[in-house]
Design a protein around this motif. Structure first.
Motif, PDB file in Angstrom:
ATOM      1  N   GLU A  37       0.826  -1.224   0.000  1.00 55.63           N
ATOM      2  CA  GLU A  37       0.000   0.000   0.000  1.00 55.63           C
ATOM      3  C   GLU A  37       0.853   1.264   0.000  1.00 55.63           C
ATOM      4  O   GLU A  37       0.344   2.355  -0.123  1.00 55.63           O
ATOM      5  CB  GLU A  37      -0.910   0.065   1.237  1.00 55.63           C
ATOM      6  CG  GLU A  37      -2.142  -0.816   1.166  1.00 55.63           C
ATOM      7  CD  GLU A  37      -1.820  -2.239   1.604  1.00 55.63           C
ATOM      8  OE1 GLU A  37      -1.119  -2.385   2.618  1.00 55.63           O
ATOM      9  OE2 GLU A  37      -2.239  -3.177   0.906  1.00 55.63           O
ATOM     10  N   GLY A  38       2.149   1.076   0.155  1.00 54.34           N
ATOM     11  CA  GLY A  38       3.009   2.218   0.429  1.00 54.34           C
ATOM     12  C   GLY A  38       3.182   3.172  -0.742  1.00 54.34           C
ATOM     13  O   GLY A  38       3.212   2.774  -1.897  1.00 54.34           O
ATOM     14  N   ALA A  39       3.286   4.465  -0.411  1.00 55.60           N
ATOM     15  CA  ALA A  39       3.617   5.483  -1.403  1.00 55.60           C
ATOM     16  C   ALA A  39       5.132   5.446  -1.574  1.00 55.60           C
ATOM     17  O   ALA A  39       5.877   5.509  -0.602  1.00 55.60           O
ATOM     18  CB  ALA A  39       3.171   6.849  -0.915  1.00 55.60           C
ATOM     19  N   TYR A  40       5.591   5.359  -2.823  1.00 54.18           N
ATOM     20  CA  TYR A  40       7.000   5.050  -3.044  1.00 54.18           C
ATOM     21  C   TYR A  40       7.532   5.721  -4.307  1.00 54.18           C
ATOM     22  O   TYR A  40       6.851   5.775  -5.343  1.00 54.18           O
ATOM     23  CB  TYR A  40       7.156   3.526  -3.145  1.00 54.18           C
ATOM     24  CG  TYR A  40       8.521   3.095  -3.609  1.00 54.18           C
ATOM     25  CD1 TYR A  40       9.632   3.248  -2.797  1.00 54.18           C
ATOM     26  CD2 TYR A  40       8.705   2.542  -4.886  1.00 54.18           C
ATOM     27  CE1 TYR A  40      10.897   2.866  -3.231  1.00 54.18           C
ATOM     28  CE2 TYR A  40       9.957   2.154  -5.326  1.00 54.18           C
ATOM     29  CZ  TYR A  40      11.050   2.316  -4.495  1.00 54.18           C
ATOM     30  OH  TYR A  40      12.285   1.943  -4.924  1.00 54.18           O
ATOM     31  N   ILE A  41       8.769   6.207  -4.203  1.00 52.78           N
ATOM     32  CA  ILE A  41       9.482   6.804  -5.334  1.00 52.78           C
ATOM     33  C   ILE A  41      10.768   6.015  -5.546  1.00 52.78           C
ATOM     34  O   ILE A  41      11.572   5.881  -4.612  1.00 52.78           O
ATOM     35  CB  ILE A  41       9.813   8.282  -5.030  1.00 52.78           C
ATOM     36  CG1 ILE A  41       8.509   9.075  -4.880  1.00 52.78           C
ATOM     37  CG2 ILE A  41      10.689   8.896  -6.111  1.00 52.78           C
ATOM     38  CD1 ILE A  41       8.642  10.272  -3.992  1.00 52.78           C
ATOM     39  N   ALA A  42      10.955   5.479  -6.744  1.00 46.76           N
ATOM     40  CA  ALA A  42      12.171   4.709  -7.022  1.00 46.76           C
ATOM     41  C   ALA A  42      13.346   5.666  -7.220  1.00 46.76           C
ATOM     42  O   ALA A  42      13.222   6.696  -7.895  1.00 46.76           O
ATOM     43  CB  ALA A  42      11.967   3.848  -8.261  1.00 46.76           C
ATOM     44  N   ASN A  43      14.473   5.308  -6.617  1.00 44.61           N
ATOM     45  CA  ASN A  43      15.681   6.137  -6.709  1.00 44.61           C
ATOM     46  C   ASN A  43      16.845   5.259  -6.284  1.00 44.61           C
ATOM     47  O   ASN A  43      16.666   4.085  -5.941  1.00 44.61           O
ATOM     48  CB  ASN A  43      15.548   7.366  -5.792  1.00 44.61           C
ATOM     49  CG  ASN A  43      16.425   8.541  -6.210  1.00 44.61           C
ATOM     50  OD1 ASN A  43      17.578   8.363  -6.593  1.00 44.61           O
ATOM     51  ND2 ASN A  43      15.878   9.740  -6.142  1.00 44.61           N
ATOM     52  N   LEU A  44      18.043   5.829  -6.281  1.00 41.26           N
ATOM     53  CA  LEU A  44      19.202   5.128  -5.745  1.00 41.26           C
ATOM     54  C   LEU A  44      19.280   5.391  -4.246  1.00 41.26           C
ATOM     55  O   LEU A  44      18.566   6.239  -3.709  1.00 41.26           O
ATOM     56  CB  LEU A  44      20.483   5.629  -6.415  1.00 41.26           C
ATOM     57  CG  LEU A  44      20.541   5.553  -7.943  1.00 41.26           C
ATOM     58  CD1 LEU A  44      21.905   6.020  -8.438  1.00 41.26           C
ATOM     59  CD2 LEU A  44      20.241   4.143  -8.436  1.00 41.26           C
ATOM     60  N   GLY A  45      20.198   4.660  -3.586  1.00 39.65           N
ATOM     61  CA  GLY A  45      20.433   4.899  -2.167  1.00 39.65           C
ATOM     62  C   GLY A  45      21.401   6.045  -1.918  1.00 39.65           C
ATOM     63  O   GLY A  45      21.577   6.485  -0.772  1.00 39.65           O
ATOM     64  N   HIS A  46      22.067   6.527  -2.976  1.00 42.53           N
ATOM     65  CA  HIS A  46      22.909   7.730  -2.932  1.00 42.53           C
ATOM     66  C   HIS A  46      23.111   8.131  -4.388  1.00 42.53           C
ATOM     67  O   HIS A  46      22.477   7.555  -5.274  1.00 42.53           O
ATOM     68  CB  HIS A  46      24.232   7.425  -2.215  1.00 42.53           C
ATOM     69  CG  HIS A  46      24.945   8.653  -1.720  1.00 42.53           C
ATOM     70  ND1 HIS A  46      26.149   8.591  -1.074  1.00 42.53           N
ATOM     71  CD2 HIS A  46      24.639   9.972  -1.785  1.00 42.53           C
ATOM     72  CE1 HIS A  46      26.547   9.815  -0.735  1.00 42.53           C
ATOM     73  NE2 HIS A  46      25.645  10.674  -1.165  1.00 42.53           N
ATOM     74  N   GLY A  47      23.976   9.135  -4.639  1.00 41.16           N
ATOM     75  CA  GLY A  47      24.086   9.657  -6.004  1.00 41.16           C
ATOM     76  C   GLY A  47      24.706   8.682  -7.005  1.00 41.16           C
ATOM     77  O   GLY A  47      25.440   7.769  -6.628  1.00 41.16           O
ATOM     78  N   VAL A  48      24.411   8.916  -8.294  1.00 43.99           N
ATOM     79  CA  VAL A  48      25.041   8.166  -9.388  1.00 43.99           C
ATOM     80  C   VAL A  48      26.552   8.390  -9.314  1.00 43.99           C
ATOM     81  O   VAL A  48      27.009   9.525  -9.158  1.00 43.99           O
ATOM     82  CB  VAL A  48      24.552   8.673 -10.776  1.00 43.99           C
ATOM     83  CG1 VAL A  48      25.170   7.848 -11.901  1.00 43.99           C
ATOM     84  CG2 VAL A  48      23.043   8.674 -10.876  1.00 43.99           C
ATOM     85  N   LEU A  49      27.323   7.314  -9.428  1.00 49.64           N
ATOM     86  CA  LEU A  49      28.784   7.417  -9.348  1.00 49.64           C
ATOM     87  C   LEU A  49      29.371   7.767 -10.718  1.00 49.64           C
ATOM     88  O   LEU A  49      28.800   7.406 -11.752  1.00 49.64           O
ATOM     89  CB  LEU A  49      29.356   6.076  -8.874  1.00 49.64           C
ATOM     90  CG  LEU A  49      28.957   5.669  -7.450  1.00 49.64           C
ATOM     91  CD1 LEU A  49      29.242   4.193  -7.204  1.00 49.64           C
ATOM     92  CD2 LEU A  49      29.692   6.542  -6.423  1.00 49.64           C
ATOM     93  N   PRO A  50      30.536   8.450 -10.710  1.00 46.60           N
ATOM     94  CA  PRO A  50      31.221   8.690 -11.992  1.00 46.60           C
ATOM     95  C   PRO A  50      31.485   7.354 -12.696  1.00 46.60           C
ATOM     96  O   PRO A  50      31.706   6.335 -12.024  1.00 46.60           O
ATOM     97  CB  PRO A  50      32.544   9.349 -11.582  1.00 46.60           C
ATOM     98  CG  PRO A  50      32.294   9.919 -10.218  1.00 46.60           C
ATOM     99  CD  PRO A  50      31.264   9.035  -9.574  1.00 46.60           C
ATOM    100  N   ARG A  51      31.456   7.385 -14.031  1.00 48.09           N
ATOM    101  CA  ARG A  51      31.709   6.201 -14.881  1.00 48.09           C
ATOM    102  C   ARG A  51      30.607   5.138 -14.810  1.00 48.09           C
ATOM    103  O   ARG A  51      30.803   4.016 -15.293  1.00 48.09           O
ATOM    104  CB  ARG A  51      33.047   5.531 -14.539  1.00 48.09           C
ATOM    105  CG  ARG A  51      34.245   6.328 -14.957  1.00 48.09           C
ATOM    106  CD  ARG A  51      35.498   5.461 -14.799  1.00 48.09           C
ATOM    107  NE  ARG A  51      36.312   5.948 -13.704  1.00 48.09           N
ATOM    108  CZ  ARG A  51      37.211   6.909 -13.831  1.00 48.09           C
ATOM    109  NH1 ARG A  51      37.413   7.454 -15.010  1.00 48.09           N
ATOM    110  NH2 ARG A  51      37.916   7.330 -12.814  1.00 48.09           N
ATOM    111  N   THR A  52      29.482   5.438 -14.223  1.00 49.25           N
ATOM    112  CA  THR A  52      28.361   4.483 -14.220  1.00 49.25           C
ATOM    113  C   THR A  52      27.943   4.212 -15.669  1.00 49.25           C
ATOM    114  O   THR A  52      27.777   5.161 -16.446  1.00 49.25           O
ATOM    115  CB  THR A  52      27.165   5.064 -13.425  1.00 49.25           C
ATOM    116  OG1 THR A  52      27.569   5.199 -12.063  1.00 49.25           O
ATOM    117  CG2 THR A  52      25.940   4.172 -13.506  1.00 49.25           C
TER     118      THR A  52
END
Ligand code: CP3
Length: 346
Positions: A306-321
């Motif tokens: 039932e949860g309201a949720y936004i998909a994202n990373l657990g921290h920022g995108v790393l260089p060279r991803t």
């Protein structure tokens, strides 16, 4: 109708999860590097046309559901008189050492000094008006700003700030309150300029025990939340390394908690009525694309039904991803809740 992102933030279970990535504009994108070849980092933040263009790059490339304004959490410290340099990591040439130096910092005219950020937000909103993609404003949380602004001497991992706060408790309280007031004014100005939501980044508060988090980092965070709430706009609170701090983060009053990859989403949801954001491990974007697709679906399955949720990373995108894996992450979320979901949305 409100965007998917704003509906999820306001507590609704949406037909699919909205998706964006912290640090979605950055060095891993060739179109970002092309601008970086011509301009210094501060110039990229301070010239509204450049900040707008860079903020739009991940929207065009990946079709993410929100645009975070391209800027940096250290710009307000610069506007308050600290000499900030990026090379590419930040360095402050005149950090605070004494209580007297801390009391000299001035918040006067800060919003005016950062008006280029406000102009960029307004321009970004206009550029996105046809798409209905909302703009996210942001600022650094007071504890993290204190980490960057206080002299670290020989201490690592910003422990110098903890030491300083123990030796100068009253000055630390005054400084954190000053940052809270400054950040509130700045975030409210961002909202007035067109930001639909704001995110507070507390990158270094995970160093604190829950007791010290409640002592030093939570009160200025609550002050910001209270003031921003008067605008009626949602505030997302991100604290890195925060598994042990969740009970205190729930006391912040934030609309949404952004969870890092060390904390299972199900655990973060316990006892929390607001929305959640996160928490894909940014280093796992370096695994094969098939793995990224499966792991993203696994993350979606782990979200409370039932949860309201936004998909994202657990921290920022790393260089060279690898870019194709960012695309796979976004595409998987946009395909909707996985069919094999043990807990299909009601
Ligand atoms: O999310 C976005 O796309 C918006 C842009 C954004 C930047 N910084 C651009 C940036 C955001 C939201 C930030 C926030 C920020 N800045 C934080 C909090 C979030 C986090 O990552 O924990 C912190 C701690 C900072 C301070 C800062 N600025 C650091 C530690 C660095 C160096 C990191 C690195 O990648 O080298 C910066 C510089 C910076 N800020 C870059 C970018 C794209 C890299 C500059 C470059 O292009 O070389």
């Amino acid at each position: 109708m409100e965007s998917l992102f704003i509906r999820a933030l306001s507590g609704q279970r949406t037909e699919r999860a909205p998706v964006w990535l912290m640090r979605q504009a950055g060095r891993y994108l060739p179109e970002y590097r092309a601008i970086k070849e011509q301009h210094g980092f501060l110039e990229m933040c301070e010239i509204p046309e450049l900040a707008i263009e860079i903020s739009l790059q991940p929207i065009r490339r990946f079709g993410v559901d929100a645009a975070i304004i391209f800027s940096d959490i250290l710009l307000p410290l610069r506007a308050m008189g600290l000499e900030v340099e990026f090379n590419p990591g930040p360095r402050i040439h005149n950090p605070i050492s004494t209580a007297a130096e801390a009391s000299k910092l001035s918040a006067g005219g800060i919003v005016h000094k950062l008006k280029h950020v406000l102009q960029a937000i307004a321009g970004l909103k206009t550029a996105l008006s046809e798409t209905h993609v909302p703009v996210i404003g942001f600022a650094g949380a007071p504890w993290t700003l204190a980490c960057y602004s206080i002299a670290q001497q020989e201490y690592k991992h910003f422990q110098g700030t903890q030491v300083w706060a123990c030796q100068n408790e009253r000055a630390a309280d005054r400084l954190l309150t000053l940052y809270a007031e400054t950040v509130s004014d700045y975030l409210l100005a961002q909202i007035e300029s067109g930001a639909s939501a704001v995110q507070l980044f507390d990158t270094w508060a995970g160093n604190l025990s829950i007791e010290d988090y409640r002592r030093f980092a939570l009160p200025p965070t609550q002050l910001i939340v209270e003031r921003v709430q008067q605008s009626g706009r949602p505030l997302i609170l991100y604290v890195n390394g925060s598994s042990h701090l969740l009970p205190a983060m729930r006391e912040s009053g934030a609309t949404c908690l952004s969870v890092d990859w060390r904390t299972p989403l199900g655990e973060a949801a316990m006892g929390w009525k607001g929305s959640l954001q996160g928490n894909f491990d940014p280093s796992h974007l370096f695994k094969p694309t098939d793995y990224v697709t499966e792991a993203t679906a696994r993350m979606l399955r782990s979200v409370n039904a039932e949860g309201a949720y936004i998909a994202n990373l657990g921290h920022g995108v790393l260089p060279r991803t690898p870019i194709e894996n960012v695309q796979a992450f976004v595409n998987t979320v946009k395909c909707g809740w996985p069919k094999s979901n043990d807990n299909p949305p009601g």
